[in-house]
Scaffold this active site. Structure first.
Site, PDB file in Angstrom:
ATOM      1  N   CYS A  55       0.842  -1.212   0.000  1.00 48.62           N
ATOM      2  CA  CYS A  55       0.000   0.000   0.000  1.00 48.62           C
ATOM      3  C   CYS A  55       0.868   1.249   0.000  1.00 48.62           C
ATOM      4  O   CYS A  55       0.582   2.222  -0.711  1.00 48.62           O
ATOM      5  CB  CYS A  55      -0.923   0.014   1.213  1.00 48.62           C
ATOM      6  N   ARG A 132      -7.763  -4.657  -3.054  1.00 43.73           N
ATOM      7  CA  ARG A 132      -7.275  -3.506  -3.841  1.00 43.73           C
ATOM      8  C   ARG A 132      -8.228  -3.283  -5.009  1.00 43.73           C
ATOM      9  O   ARG A 132      -7.940  -3.664  -6.136  1.00 43.73           O
ATOM     10  CB  ARG A 132      -5.877  -3.788  -4.393  1.00 43.73           C
TER      11      ARG A 132
HETATM   12  C1  BEZ Z   1       0.534  -4.521   1.885  1.00 39.51           C
HETATM   13  O1  BEZ Z   1       1.754  -4.660   1.891  1.00 39.51           O
HETATM   14  O2  BEZ Z   1      -0.008  -3.528   1.405  1.00 39.51           O
HETATM   15  C2  BEZ Z   1      -0.304  -5.599   2.497  1.00 39.51           C
HETATM   16  C3  BEZ Z   1       0.220  -6.853   2.601  1.00 39.51           C
HETATM   17  C4  BEZ Z   1      -0.536  -7.858   3.161  1.00 39.51           C
HETATM   18  C5  BEZ Z   1      -1.819  -7.591   3.634  1.00 39.51           C
HETATM   19  C6  BEZ Z   1      -2.342  -6.324   3.517  1.00 39.51           C
HETATM   20  C7  BEZ Z   1      -1.587  -5.319   2.934  1.00 39.51           C
END
Ligand code: BEZ
Length: 219
Positions: A55, A132
């Protein structure tokens, strides 16, 4: 409905051609109501959680590409179930660590009301983290394109810009964008449906496949 009784699979995702439901939310840029953006393109996108690596990389890339969206008259709205205070702390961290300012609003959705209305919660999700999801809303608030990636895979910001540009281009004329189209590339004519047009075509394939130069204009 409490989280304990909520079944994500029961919540249908918003479909292409449907008008997006209005909502109000607190955001890092003050209170936001989706209807405030009537007449403008909006990309509403959800992320699973603040302070997570994928993110963070998406937000840094989006902040760097902000002018690509602004120049096309498009507003970015980010959303997650995390609280406004978490969002504020996260964008301060992004500012200090990466030297970029997140100008677009990040909305909070602690009750999952918005995530449910848009179908942003994965059907097999073990928790309330939204997937996402990316929703391209036209100036009438109608969903024109959407993408859905899992938590592990970061979105392509280039592809977000490309989809927006292709939607805006094909709204200007009854033309189509071929695979991998980029602004300035040739466009495709829409197929004809009458035998007169099929027989009038110059070659045997022209009636269903012919290209047209992109003569410019806002895309
Ligand atoms: C992320 O790195 O954005 C992420 C990774 C695993 C679960 C949720 C978000």
């Amino acid at each position: 409905m409490s989280d304990a009784t909520f079944h994500p699979a029961d919540t249908p995702a918003l479909r292409l051609g449907q008008r997006a439901p209005n909502f109000r939310a607190r955001s890092t840029r003050g209170p936001i109501e989706l209807s405030d953006f009537h007449g403008m393109w909006v990309i509403l996108f959800s992320h699973p959680a603040d302070f997570t690596p994928v993110c963070t990389s998406e937000f840094v890339a989006l902040a760097k590409a902000q002018s690509e969206f602004t120049s096309r008259g498009c507003h970015l709205l980010a959303l997650s179930v995390d609280s406004l205070y978490s969002h504020l702390a996260w964008i301060r961290m992004i500012h200090d660590r990466f030297g970029v300012r997140i100008e677009f609003p990040i909305l909070e959705d602690p009750t999952l009301e918005i995530a449910k209305a848009f179908g942003m919660i994965g059907a097999d999700s073990a928790d309330a983290a939204s997937v996402r999801a990316t929703f391209f809303l036209d100036p009438n608030g109608v969903l024109r394109a959407s993408t859905c990636y899992p938590a592990e895979v970061g979105r392509s910001i280039d592809e977000m810009v490309r989809i927006l540009a292709a939607l805006q281009k094909t709204d200007m004329a009854p033309l189509l964008t071929p695979a991998g189209w980029r602004e300035g590339d040739d466009l495709l004519r829409a197929p004809v449906h009458a035998i007169e047009d099929v027989l009038a075509a110059e070659t045997a394939s022209d009636w269903f496949y012919s290209t047209v130069p992109d003569t410019g204009g806002a895309a």
